[in-house]
Design a protein around this motif. Sequence first.
Motif, PDB file in Angstrom:
ATOM      1  N   PHE A 142     -26.331  30.718 -36.663  1.00 34.98           N
ATOM      2  CA  PHE A 142     -25.539  29.984 -35.678  1.00 34.98           C
ATOM      3  C   PHE A 142     -26.039  28.542 -35.553  1.00 34.98           C
ATOM      4  O   PHE A 142     -27.235  28.302 -35.462  1.00 34.98           O
ATOM      5  CB  PHE A 142     -25.609  30.684 -34.321  1.00 34.98           C
ATOM      6  N   GLN A 143     -25.113  27.603 -35.571  1.00 37.70           N
ATOM      7  CA  GLN A 143     -25.448  26.179 -35.506  1.00 37.70           C
ATOM      8  C   GLN A 143     -25.365  25.687 -34.055  1.00 37.70           C
ATOM      9  O   GLN A 143     -24.349  25.185 -33.605  1.00 37.70           O
ATOM     10  CB  GLN A 143     -24.486  25.368 -36.391  1.00 37.70           C
ATOM     11  N   TYR A 144     -26.464  25.860 -33.328  1.00 40.24           N
ATOM     12  CA  TYR A 144     -26.492  25.512 -31.903  1.00 40.24           C
ATOM     13  C   TYR A 144     -26.188  24.045 -31.642  1.00 40.24           C
ATOM     14  O   TYR A 144     -25.630  23.702 -30.610  1.00 40.24           O
ATOM     15  CB  TYR A 144     -27.851  25.867 -31.292  1.00 40.24           C
ATOM     16  N   ASN A 145     -26.533  23.174 -32.566  1.00 39.34           N
ATOM     17  CA  ASN A 145     -26.315  21.741 -32.344  1.00 39.34           C
ATOM     18  C   ASN A 145     -24.846  21.344 -32.448  1.00 39.34           C
ATOM     19  O   ASN A 145     -24.452  20.320 -31.897  1.00 39.34           O
ATOM     20  CB  ASN A 145     -27.157  20.907 -33.314  1.00 39.34           C
ATOM     21  N   SER A 146     -24.018  22.147 -33.107  1.00 40.36           N
ATOM     22  CA  SER A 146     -22.631  21.734 -33.320  1.00 40.36           C
ATOM     23  C   SER A 146     -21.577  22.779 -32.950  1.00 40.36           C
ATOM     24  O   SER A 146     -20.394  22.463 -32.932  1.00 40.36           O
ATOM     25  CB  SER A 146     -22.431  21.332 -34.783  1.00 40.36           C
ATOM     26  N   GLU A 147     -21.985  24.010 -32.639  1.00 36.42           N
ATOM     27  CA  GLU A 147     -21.010  25.072 -32.381  1.00 36.42           C
ATOM     28  C   GLU A 147     -21.107  25.607 -30.954  1.00 36.42           C
ATOM     29  O   GLU A 147     -22.174  25.603 -30.346  1.00 36.42           O
ATOM     30  CB  GLU A 147     -21.223  26.248 -33.331  1.00 36.42           C
ATOM     31  N   ALA A 148     -19.970  26.075 -30.492  1.00 35.98           N
ATOM     32  CA  ALA A 148     -19.897  26.785 -29.213  1.00 35.98           C
ATOM     33  C   ALA A 148     -19.205  28.113 -29.477  1.00 35.98           C
ATOM     34  O   ALA A 148     -18.309  28.210 -30.321  1.00 35.98           O
ATOM     35  CB  ALA A 148     -19.108  25.983 -28.179  1.00 35.98           C
ATOM     36  N   ILE A 149     -19.614  29.134 -28.768  1.00 34.22           N
ATOM     37  CA  ILE A 149     -18.969  30.439 -28.854  1.00 34.22           C
ATOM     38  C   ILE A 149     -17.738  30.385 -27.961  1.00 34.22           C
ATOM     39  O   ILE A 149     -17.826  29.968 -26.811  1.00 34.22           O
ATOM     40  CB  ILE A 149     -19.922  31.548 -28.370  1.00 34.22           C
ATOM     41  N   SER A 150     -16.611  30.810 -28.482  1.00 34.79           N
ATOM     42  CA  SER A 150     -15.377  30.792 -27.699  1.00 34.79           C
ATOM     43  C   SER A 150     -14.819  32.205 -27.597  1.00 34.79           C
ATOM     44  O   SER A 150     -14.294  32.746 -28.573  1.00 34.79           O
ATOM     45  CB  SER A 150     -14.337  29.865 -28.337  1.00 34.79           C
ATOM     46  N   ILE A 177     -27.302  26.065 -25.569  1.00 36.47           N
ATOM     47  CA  ILE A 177     -26.549  27.276 -25.866  1.00 36.47           C
ATOM     48  C   ILE A 177     -25.190  27.097 -25.201  1.00 36.47           C
ATOM     49  O   ILE A 177     -25.111  26.832 -23.998  1.00 36.47           O
ATOM     50  CB  ILE A 177     -27.248  28.541 -25.336  1.00 36.47           C
ATOM     51  N   CYS A 178     -24.132  27.229 -25.981  1.00 38.83           N
ATOM     52  CA  CYS A 178     -22.795  26.936 -25.470  1.00 38.83           C
ATOM     53  C   CYS A 178     -21.855  28.123 -25.665  1.00 38.83           C
ATOM     54  O   CYS A 178     -21.579  28.529 -26.797  1.00 38.83           O
ATOM     55  CB  CYS A 178     -22.232  25.704 -26.160  1.00 38.83           C
ATOM     56  N   VAL A 179     -21.380  28.661 -24.539  1.00 37.51           N
ATOM     57  CA  VAL A 179     -20.433  29.775 -24.545  1.00 37.51           C
ATOM     58  C   VAL A 179     -19.271  29.365 -23.649  1.00 37.51           C
ATOM     59  O   VAL A 179     -19.422  29.266 -22.432  1.00 37.51           O
ATOM     60  CB  VAL A 179     -21.075  31.078 -24.024  1.00 37.51           C
ATOM     61  N   GLU A 180     -18.130  29.125 -24.257  1.00 36.03           N
ATOM     62  CA  GLU A 180     -16.959  28.671 -23.512  1.00 36.03           C
ATOM     63  C   GLU A 180     -16.380  29.787 -22.654  1.00 36.03           C
ATOM     64  O   GLU A 180     -15.992  30.830 -23.158  1.00 36.03           O
ATOM     65  CB  GLU A 180     -15.894  28.172 -24.495  1.00 36.03           C
ATOM     66  N   GLU A 181     -16.323  29.563 -21.353  1.00 30.51           N
ATOM     67  CA  GLU A 181     -15.680  30.498 -20.435  1.00 30.51           C
ATOM     68  C   GLU A 181     -14.186  30.402 -20.723  1.00 30.51           C
ATOM     69  O   GLU A 181     -13.637  29.306 -20.804  1.00 30.51           O
ATOM     70  CB  GLU A 181     -16.011  30.089 -18.987  1.00 30.51           C
ATOM     71  N   PRO A 182     -13.496  31.524 -20.918  1.00 28.58           N
ATOM     72  CA  PRO A 182     -12.133  31.472 -21.440  1.00 28.58           C
ATOM     73  C   PRO A 182     -11.057  30.913 -20.497  1.00 28.58           C
ATOM     74  O   PRO A 182      -9.994  30.540 -20.966  1.00 28.58           O
ATOM     75  CB  PRO A 182     -11.820  32.928 -21.790  1.00 28.58           C
ATOM     76  N   PHE A 183     -11.303  30.820 -19.215  1.00 28.47           N
ATOM     77  CA  PHE A 183     -10.271  30.329 -18.307  1.00 28.47           C
ATOM     78  C   PHE A 183     -10.581  28.938 -17.771  1.00 28.47           C
ATOM     79  O   PHE A 183      -9.761  28.037 -17.868  1.00 28.47           O
ATOM     80  CB  PHE A 183     -10.041  31.317 -17.161  1.00 28.47           C
ATOM     81  N   GLU A 184     -11.769  28.767 -17.222  1.00 22.42           N
ATOM     82  CA  GLU A 184     -12.133  27.457 -16.687  1.00 22.42           C
ATOM     83  C   GLU A 184     -12.621  26.514 -17.769  1.00 22.42           C
ATOM     84  O   GLU A 184     -12.728  25.318 -17.571  1.00 22.42           O
ATOM     85  CB  GLU A 184     -13.198  27.600 -15.601  1.00 22.42           C
ATOM     86  N   ARG A 185     -12.944  27.086 -18.930  1.00 20.21           N
ATOM     87  CA  ARG A 185     -13.385  26.349 -20.114  1.00 20.21           C
ATOM     88  C   ARG A 185     -14.677  25.571 -19.868  1.00 20.21           C
ATOM     89  O   ARG A 185     -14.911  24.526 -20.456  1.00 20.21           O
ATOM     90  CB  ARG A 185     -12.283  25.420 -20.621  1.00 20.21           C
ATOM     91  N   THR A 186     -15.536  26.124 -19.011  1.00 20.02           N
ATOM     92  CA  THR A 186     -16.861  25.560 -18.785  1.00 20.02           C
ATOM     93  C   THR A 186     -17.851  26.282 -19.691  1.00 20.02           C
ATOM     94  O   THR A 186     -17.499  27.265 -20.345  1.00 20.02           O
ATOM     95  CB  THR A 186     -17.281  25.746 -17.313  1.00 20.02           C
ATOM     96  N   ASN A 187     -19.085  25.814 -19.712  1.00 18.76           N
ATOM     97  CA  ASN A 187     -20.124  26.462 -20.504  1.00 18.76           C
ATOM     98  C   ASN A 187     -20.825  27.495 -19.630  1.00 18.76           C
ATOM     99  O   ASN A 187     -21.574  27.143 -18.723  1.00 18.76           O
ATOM    100  CB  ASN A 187     -21.126  25.435 -21.024  1.00 18.76           C
TER     101      ASN A 187
END
Length: 151
Positions: free
Chosen positions: A67-75, A103-113
């Motif tokens: 996983f590329q933490y510097n450039s990717e977010a989990i959606s 560490i970036c995980v996109e919340e599916p509704f509010e689209r926050t991390n």
Amino acid sequence: VYFIINLDGCDPPLLPCLHKLMPESFQPDSDITTLTLFQEIPEYKSKNKETIGQLFLGCLYYYSHRFQYNSEAISIRTGETIPKYVAREHRAPKNTPSQWKYICVEEPFERTNTARSVYDEQAFLHILNVFCSSYHRLKLTQSLKSIMSLN
């Protein structure tokens, strides 16, 4: 998260992306308070035949080595990774660029991390180190006991 979405680590996916499977229920601007909690989900049978142990080891490997933490977010919303800059630039009341750090995980509704509480580099490196050492110990020993005492 590894078990929900196919991020090159779990192929074929274990579970479907509900946003793709049921787009009528999961609109981009859906108000989560109006979602029906108990509704029929279309039948889904995974073609993945890996054991729980194999899936867990694969998860640790993916998040410690691929996983590329510097450039990717989990959606969760898309069921895959997205570029971090796309998540960072989404215009929404609660989404601020400063929350998209380690560490970036996109919340599916509010689209926050949803992982925005990991804002310190040392905490992030500690998490990454635990993923790495857990992967290597578990691969070597094939025993959960080998990773239960890691700090």
